[in-house]
Design a protein around this motif. Structure first.
Motif, mmCIF file in Angstrom:
data_model
loop_
_atom_site.group_PDB
_atom_site.id
_atom_site.type_symbol
_atom_site.label_atom_id
_atom_site.label_comp_id
_atom_site.label_asym_id
_atom_site.label_seq_id
_atom_site.Cartn_x
_atom_site.Cartn_y
_atom_site.Cartn_z
ATOM 1 N N THR A 259 11.167 -8.597 -5.387
ATOM 2 C CA THR A 259 10.244 -7.630 -6.000
ATOM 3 C C THR A 259 9.643 -8.118 -7.312
ATOM 4 O OG1 THR A 259 12.118 -6.506 -7.076
ATOM 5 C CG2 THR A 259 11.395 -5.651 -4.936
ATOM 6 N N ASN A 260 10.272 -9.098 -7.956
ATOM 7 C CA ASN A 260 9.751 -9.592 -9.235
ATOM 8 C C ASN A 260 10.206 -11.037 -9.470
ATOM 9 O OD1 ASN A 260 8.511 -9.674 -11.740
ATOM 10 N ND2 ASN A 260 10.271 -8.794 -12.811
ATOM 11 N N PRO A 261 9.378 -12.014 -9.071
ATOM 12 C CA PRO A 261 8.052 -11.870 -8.442
ATOM 13 C C PRO A 261 8.177 -11.637 -6.942
ATOM 14 C CG PRO A 261 8.557 -14.190 -8.692
ATOM 15 C CD PRO A 261 9.715 -13.441 -9.320
ATOM 16 N N ILE A 262 7.084 -11.200 -6.338
ATOM 17 C CA ILE A 262 7.032 -11.025 -4.889
ATOM 18 C C ILE A 262 6.478 -12.309 -4.272
ATOM 19 C CG2 ILE A 262 5.968 -9.745 -3.005
ATOM 20 C CD1 ILE A 262 5.824 -7.330 -4.918
ATOM 21 N N ILE A 263 7.242 -12.867 -3.340
ATOM 22 C CA ILE A 263 6.813 -14.082 -2.652
ATOM 23 C C ILE A 263 6.499 -13.717 -1.210
ATOM 24 C CG2 ILE A 263 7.449 -16.424 -1.958
ATOM 25 C CD1 ILE A 263 9.367 -16.480 -4.350
ATOM 26 N N LYS A 264 5.283 -13.971 -0.786
ATOM 27 C CA LYS A 264 4.839 -13.596 0.553
ATOM 28 C C LYS A 264 5.722 -14.248 1.617
ATOM 29 C CE LYS A 264 1.158 -11.159 -0.648
ATOM 30 N NZ LYS A 264 -0.202 -11.584 -0.278
ATOM 31 N N ASP B 292 -1.964 -7.359 0.139
ATOM 32 C CA ASP B 292 -1.808 -7.464 -1.318
ATOM 33 C C ASP B 292 -0.657 -6.594 -1.806
ATOM 34 O OD1 ASP B 292 -3.958 -9.188 -1.488
ATOM 35 O OD2 ASP B 292 -5.410 -7.605 -1.963
ATOM 36 N N ASP B 293 -0.255 -5.624 -1.005
ATOM 37 C CA ASP B 293 0.833 -4.715 -1.376
ATOM 38 C C ASP B 293 2.155 -5.101 -0.731
ATOM 39 O OD1 ASP B 293 -0.802 -3.005 -2.948
ATOM 40 O OD2 ASP B 293 -1.555 -2.048 -1.120
ATOM 41 N N SER C 205 1.038 -3.627 8.759
ATOM 42 C CA SER C 205 2.418 -3.265 9.084
ATOM 43 C C SER C 205 3.081 -2.642 7.861
ATOM 44 C CB SER C 205 3.189 -4.513 9.531
ATOM 45 O OG SER C 205 4.527 -4.204 9.813
ATOM 46 N N TYR C 206 3.844 -1.590 8.094
ATOM 47 C CA TYR C 206 4.560 -0.930 7.003
ATOM 48 C C TYR C 206 5.663 -0.069 7.585
ATOM 49 C CZ TYR C 206 1.429 2.910 8.302
ATOM 50 O OH TYR C 206 0.725 3.869 8.989
ATOM 51 N N THR D 136 7.930 12.043 1.358
ATOM 52 C CA THR D 136 6.941 12.766 2.155
ATOM 53 C C THR D 136 6.383 11.825 3.223
ATOM 54 O OG1 THR D 136 4.958 12.154 0.888
ATOM 55 C CG2 THR D 136 6.282 13.985 0.037
ATOM 56 N N THR D 137 5.556 12.357 4.089
ATOM 57 C CA THR D 137 4.949 11.551 5.152
ATOM 58 C C THR D 137 3.956 10.527 4.598
ATOM 59 O OG1 THR D 137 3.287 13.284 5.469
ATOM 60 C CG2 THR D 137 5.213 13.335 6.911
ATOM 61 N N ASP D 138 3.584 10.648 3.344
ATOM 62 C CA ASP D 138 2.645 9.702 2.741
ATOM 63 C C ASP D 138 3.334 8.462 2.173
ATOM 64 O OD1 ASP D 138 0.309 11.169 3.246
ATOM 65 O OD2 ASP D 138 0.576 12.382 1.437
ATOM 66 N N ASP D 139 4.651 8.479 2.110
ATOM 67 C CA ASP D 139 5.394 7.395 1.459
ATOM 68 C C ASP D 139 5.643 6.240 2.426
ATOM 69 O OD1 ASP D 139 5.580 8.756 -1.001
ATOM 70 O OD2 ASP D 139 7.274 9.922 -0.258
ATOM 71 N N LYS D 140 5.251 5.045 1.992
ATOM 72 C CA LYS D 140 5.348 3.860 2.833
ATOM 73 C C LYS D 140 5.868 2.677 2.027
ATOM 74 C CE LYS D 140 1.184 5.329 5.353
ATOM 75 N NZ LYS D 140 0.956 6.528 4.511
ATOM 76 N N TRP D 141 6.421 1.704 2.757
ATOM 77 C CA TRP D 141 6.801 0.428 2.147
ATOM 78 C C TRP D 141 6.160 -0.674 2.984
ATOM 79 C CZ3 TRP D 141 9.709 0.521 -2.361
ATOM 80 C CH2 TRP D 141 9.976 -0.740 -2.928
ATOM 81 N N ILE D 142 5.376 -1.506 2.346
ATOM 82 C CA ILE D 142 4.554 -2.481 3.067
ATOM 83 C C ILE D 142 5.359 -3.726 3.417
ATOM 84 C CG2 ILE D 142 2.394 -3.773 3.069
ATOM 85 C CD1 ILE D 142 2.137 -0.690 2.854
#
Length: 238
Positions: free
Chosen positions: A177-182, A142-143, A156-157, A130-136
């Motif tokens: 994704t596991n772990p997430i490294i910035k 933090d996300d 940004s997403y 849907t239009t609400d779905d995003k990936w950061i």
């Protein structure tokens, strides 16, 4: 050139092209099986494997072959097809950075499928986008490298519902994704190729016909996995 000569010429060229393609496919499959063999210890728990490799690290065109395990041996499920990867090719192992235009090198689990239409013939975890779905993809959020539904404070997403069909089928490649490294890269997907040339920002892009075959074949119980990178790197073992 008369009709007979033209006919003979085109017949010879047809057989030449068919033979060349068969030879190319044989070499690609041999490389694919060699990649699987050199990474055997890290693929023991997988029974479905997508192999993506290129010959030149900086090339955005790669070969894609699907394998499945039968009696402890890998066999070809889908013959070689060309796919698009990051516009700057593959990153050196562990050197992927946000915004570098490169696809990550490594072995990754295949995760959730986002699609524009509800899927009934897939065993994959999936949801209609849907239009609400995003990936950061904001490294300061933090996300970072996470799925978010609804509003976000990230600067940004990526919207997962686009005006194009690129994300009509969009499968998460579980990189960073596991772990997430910035800052190590985000939003790495297996999605549709819609333009030529089919380079991406770091994802793997394939034609819709073969994507549908994969969506209907992949089974979470068989631990579907993708191995991707430059041929020379993958043949040394990850």
């Amino acid at each position: 050139m008369n009709f007979v000569n033209r006919f003979l010429f085109f017949t010879v060229m047809l057989f030449f092209c068919v033979g060349l393609k068969a030879q190319t496919n044989t070499g690609t499959i041999e490389n694919t099986l060699s990649i699987a063999a050199h990474n055997k210890s890290k693929l023991e728990n997988s029974e479905q494997l997508l192999v993506v490799y290129n010959y030149h690290p900086e090339s955005y065109t790669a070969f894609f072959v699907a394998l499945e395990k039968k009696n402890e041996h890998w066999v070809v499920k889908l013959d070689p097809v060309q796919v698009g990867i990051g516009k700057n090719g593959f990153a050196i192992p562990s050197n992927k950075q946000e915004g570098d235009g490169k696809s990550p090198t490594g072995i990754f689990r295949l995760g959730k499928l986002f699609t524009y239409e509800k899927q009934f013939e897939t065993l994959l975890e999936n949801q209609q986008t849907t239009t609400d779905d995003k990936w950061i993809d904001d490294p300061n959020s933090d996300d970072y490298n996470s799925y978010v539904n609804g509003t976000t404070t990230a600067n940004s997403y990526e919207n997962l519902l686009l005006k194009t069909d690129a994300y009509k089928y969009c499968m998460v490649i579980e990189y960073n994704t596991n772990p997430i490294i910035k800052g190590k890269g985000s939003a790495i997907f297996f999605h549709l190729a819609i333009n030529k040339p089919s380079f991406t920002a770091g994802c793997v892009a394939i034609d819709e016909e073969n994507m549908k075959l994969m969506v209907n074949w992949l089974d979470p119980k068989r631990n579907p996995t993708i191995i991707m990178g430059n041929l020379k790197v993958l043949k040394t073992g990850l």
